[in-house]
Design a protein around this motif. Sequence first.
Motif, PDB file in Angstrom:
ATOM      1  N   PHE A  50       7.556  13.526  -2.465  1.00 11.10           N
ATOM      2  CA  PHE A  50       8.985  13.776  -2.391  1.00 11.10           C
ATOM      3  C   PHE A  50       9.589  14.475  -1.169  1.00 11.10           C
ATOM      4  N   VAL A  51      10.404  13.512  -0.455  1.00 12.49           N
ATOM      5  CA  VAL A  51      11.061  14.167   0.775  1.00 12.49           C
ATOM      6  C   VAL A  51      12.347  14.066   0.684  1.00 12.49           C
ATOM      7  N   TYR A  52      13.074  15.064   1.117  1.00 12.62           N
ATOM      8  CA  TYR A  52      14.732  14.980   1.072  1.00 12.62           C
ATOM      9  C   TYR A  52      15.376  15.323   2.364  1.00 12.62           C
ATOM     10  N   PHE A  53      16.673  14.993   2.346  1.00 12.09           N
ATOM     11  CA  PHE A  53      17.702  15.581   3.582  1.00 12.09           C
ATOM     12  C   PHE A  53      19.049  16.016   3.060  1.00 12.09           C
ATOM     13  N   GLU A  73       0.911  -1.057  -0.046  1.00  8.04           N
ATOM     14  CA  GLU A  73       0.221  -0.145   0.031  1.00  8.04           C
ATOM     15  C   GLU A  73       0.719   1.022  -0.145  1.00  8.04           C
ATOM     16  N   HIS A  74       2.123   1.178   0.714  1.00 11.47           N
ATOM     17  CA  HIS A  74       3.025   2.259   0.652  1.00 11.47           C
ATOM     18  C   HIS A  74       4.472   1.643   0.119  1.00 11.47           C
ATOM     19  N   GLU A  75       4.916   2.543  -0.899  1.00  9.62           N
ATOM     20  CA  GLU A  75       6.102   2.239  -1.534  1.00  9.62           C
ATOM     21  C   GLU A  75       7.158   3.449  -1.601  1.00  9.62           C
ATOM     22  N   VAL A  76       8.163   3.383  -1.463  1.00  4.30           N
ATOM     23  CA  VAL A  76       9.270   4.299  -1.508  1.00  4.30           C
ATOM     24  C   VAL A  76      10.364   4.046  -2.353  1.00  4.30           C
ATOM     25  N   ASP A  77      10.774   4.868  -3.076  1.00  5.04           N
ATOM     26  CA  ASP A  77      12.035   4.813  -4.130  1.00  5.04           C
ATOM     27  C   ASP A  77      13.095   5.811  -3.349  1.00  5.04           C
ATOM     28  N   PHE A  78      14.286   5.402  -3.137  1.00  3.97           N
ATOM     29  CA  PHE A  78      15.179   6.005  -2.393  1.00  3.97           C
ATOM     30  C   PHE A  78      16.270   6.241  -3.157  1.00  3.97           C
ATOM     31  N   ASP A  79      17.187   7.465  -2.754  1.00  2.00           N
ATOM     32  CA  ASP A  79      18.629   7.530  -4.022  1.00  2.00           C
ATOM     33  C   ASP A  79      19.325   8.461  -2.908  1.00  2.00           C
ATOM     34  N   VAL A  80      20.746   8.263  -3.055  1.00  2.00           N
ATOM     35  CA  VAL A  80      21.643   9.166  -2.325  1.00  2.00           C
ATOM     36  C   VAL A  80      22.503   9.913  -3.566  1.00  2.00           C
ATOM     37  N   ARG A  87      24.297  14.985  10.284  1.00  2.00           N
ATOM     38  CA  ARG A  87      22.909  15.515  10.418  1.00  2.00           C
ATOM     39  C   ARG A  87      21.957  14.851   9.416  1.00  2.00           C
ATOM     40  N   ALA A  88      22.277  15.017   8.107  1.00  2.00           N
ATOM     41  CA  ALA A  88      21.242  14.482   7.013  1.00  2.00           C
ATOM     42  C   ALA A  88      21.242  12.929   6.955  1.00  2.00           C
ATOM     43  N   PHE A  89      22.258  12.388   7.675  1.00  2.00           N
ATOM     44  CA  PHE A  89      22.202  10.937   7.583  1.00  2.00           C
ATOM     45  C   PHE A  89      21.250  10.524   8.732  1.00  2.00           C
ATOM     46  N   ALA A  90      21.273  11.121  10.046  1.00  2.00           N
ATOM     47  CA  ALA A  90      20.178  11.063  10.946  1.00  2.00           C
ATOM     48  C   ALA A  90      18.850  11.280  10.709  1.00  2.00           C
ATOM     49  N   GLN A  91      18.503  12.303   9.757  1.00  2.00           N
ATOM     50  CA  GLN A  91      17.470  12.628   9.249  1.00  2.00           C
ATOM     51  C   GLN A  91      16.850  11.517   8.468  1.00  2.00           C
ATOM     52  N   ALA A  92      17.677  10.742   7.676  1.00  2.00           N
ATOM     53  CA  ALA A  92      17.316   9.791   6.816  1.00  2.00           C
ATOM     54  C   ALA A  92      17.047   8.644   7.674  1.00  2.00           C
ATOM     55  N   ILE A  93      17.765   8.343   8.430  1.00  2.00           N
ATOM     56  CA  ILE A  93      17.460   7.137   9.606  1.00  2.00           C
ATOM     57  C   ILE A  93      16.194   7.313   9.908  1.00  2.00           C
ATOM     58  N   GLY A  94      15.799   8.594  10.662  1.00  2.00           N
ATOM     59  CA  GLY A  94      14.585   8.862  11.426  1.00  2.00           C
ATOM     60  C   GLY A  94      13.385   8.684  10.121  1.00  2.00           C
ATOM     61  N   HIS A  95      13.829   8.998   8.912  1.00  2.00           N
ATOM     62  CA  HIS A  95      12.777   8.786   8.087  1.00  2.00           C
ATOM     63  C   HIS A  95      12.444   7.283   7.893  1.00  2.00           C
ATOM     64  N   PHE A  96      13.505   6.216   7.915  1.00  2.00           N
ATOM     65  CA  PHE A  96      13.269   4.963   7.475  1.00  2.00           C
ATOM     66  C   PHE A  96      12.618   4.451   8.882  1.00  2.00           C
ATOM     67  N   ILE A 155      31.821  12.537   1.373  1.00  2.00           N
ATOM     68  CA  ILE A 155      30.459  12.966   2.100  1.00  2.00           C
ATOM     69  C   ILE A 155      29.378  12.490   1.061  1.00  2.00           C
ATOM     70  N   VAL A 156      28.075  12.199   2.164  1.00  2.00           N
ATOM     71  CA  VAL A 156      26.933  11.777   1.169  1.00  2.00           C
ATOM     72  C   VAL A 156      26.060  12.905   1.593  1.00  2.00           C
ATOM     73  N   TYR A 157      25.778  13.750   0.639  1.00  2.00           N
ATOM     74  CA  TYR A 157      25.052  15.218   1.145  1.00  2.00           C
ATOM     75  C   TYR A 157      23.513  15.348   0.905  1.00  2.00           C
ATOM     76  N   LEU A 158      23.026  14.097   0.165  1.00  2.00           N
ATOM     77  CA  LEU A 158      21.710  14.481  -0.163  1.00  2.00           C
ATOM     78  C   LEU A 158      20.997  12.734  -0.032  1.00  2.00           C
ATOM     79  N   HIS A 159      19.919  12.770   0.693  1.00  2.00           N
ATOM     80  CA  HIS A 159      18.922  11.709   0.673  1.00  2.00           C
ATOM     81  C   HIS A 159      17.521  11.932   0.314  1.00  2.00           C
ATOM     82  N   GLY A 160      17.082  11.464  -0.973  1.00  2.00           N
ATOM     83  CA  GLY A 160      15.871  11.762  -1.651  1.00  2.00           C
ATOM     84  C   GLY A 160      15.056  10.458  -1.412  1.00  2.00           C
ATOM     85  N   PHE A 161      13.587  10.803  -1.189  1.00  2.00           N
ATOM     86  CA  PHE A 161      12.700   9.702  -0.808  1.00  2.00           C
ATOM     87  C   PHE A 161      11.366  10.057  -1.791  1.00  2.00           C
TER      88      PHE A 161
END
Length: 494
Positions: free
Chosen positions: A332-335, A300-307, A347-356, A315-321
């Motif tokens: 679309f949600v991004y950090f 019912e809920h599907e998410v495509d993600f990319d960094v 900080r961006a990684f922590a936000q992404a993990i929180g999103h997961f 560094i990894v500077y962007l996480h997109g969902f």
Amino acid sequence: MGRPSVSGAMLRDLLLCERKVALDAHGGDARRDPVSPFVRMLWRDGLAHEDAILGRLRGSVVDLRGDDRDLRERETSRAMAAGAPTILGAVIRSGDKIGMPDLLTASGAGHVAFDVKSGAALESATGRYKREYLVQVAHYARILGEIGAGPADTCGIVDRTGAAVTYDLSIPLGRNLGTGGDLHASLLTRAREVLDGAGDTAPALSARCGMCEWRSHCRAELAATDDLTLIPGLGRAIRAPISSIADTVAGLAAADPAQLRALPGVGVDRLRRFAERARLLADPSAGPVARAPLKIPAAEHEVDFDVEADPMRGIVYLHGFWHERESAEPGFVYFFAETPDERGERRAFAQAIGHFRQHRDAQWFHYSAYERTAYRDLQRRHPEVCDAAEIEAIFASERCTDLYATVAAQTDWPLSSYGIKAIAKACGFAWEDKDPGGAASIEWYDRHVAGEAGLRERIVAYNRDDVRAGARVRAALRELEATGHIAGFQRPAA
């Protein structure tokens, strides 16, 4: 005008693509593509990294980097003869060989040559010497040995951390591969042949082509000759054995599958798969084919993600969902790392993990193994954000699907690339940006960090399109499995 001298950079290019060396020597500038902004950025950042590393050196340093080449060569000879402890910007020569090591350091046996690199000196998977680095510094060591100025089997790399890693050219590179000295000798012989115009060189399609100034010229050659490397997964290394039975895509397409037998380095099952892909490429009416049940998970809920990552800054500077729900509009949600450093990345990684965690019941999708590798590396760099077990849970097969793995293992397409750009475009998706690509986005980020306005929005829009493209491929794969074709599929123009 005589034959050009053989340089270390030329041997590195020859190792990666001998056609580039031939075109550099004989192709003429009119047929070159413009140097891409990304490549210019790599040059600029590489020089900046080199300056930063060499600027840390203390003690007696002979710095020749600001002089012209002839003066540098003369002063290098004088400095070595005087036993200078450290020489920067040296030029050394022996016969038709020229070397320009970043650094010469004095040792008991003379001077040892090093190059400064922004990558690791050793292969991460094997711990072996990086061969494209080795052939350059081996060239310098051989020159120093021939002129009696240093050991012929010792050289090294100053890696991205500033650590000096010594290469021993007398030890084997691997099973049946010979030594580093052997590799240098064979490439030197081949370089002389190419510079003399002896022996044919042929282009080969590879991931490296995108950054080369000869990409348009070689792509036209490959198409004109119907080259085997137009078949996805069939690279230069196995083209030679396969060409013993067919030297074109059409020829391999026409081969009787029952008559195909294993070749050196190519098992029979793999060879038959290449023949199947060749038949699709050779048939202008062919579309994608599912070779096995695809079983794309549905929820019912599907998410495509990319960094998005900056390899120069590490560094990894962007996480997109990209979220799709049966009961809501897609979104679309991004950090974004607000600072281009470890703190911003964390900080961006922590936000992404929180999103997961927030959407732990969703079904997740990505395209290629890069995301898993990136998140594992992020966890190791920032263990306070989450533990390794949580990363493995995110990518567990029951909740997360690598669409590329499905495409590569269970489908065949009449395309020369199975990358997300090629697949999604053929399935009808269009990126908003006129110049989409991971390399371009890295260059945009570099300019964004330097303060250029408007590029953050462009980077985010590119990432949004990437995850939307993943969703389009996901839908296309489901359509292929359900109906046997993709209604919107269109082959790229020749």
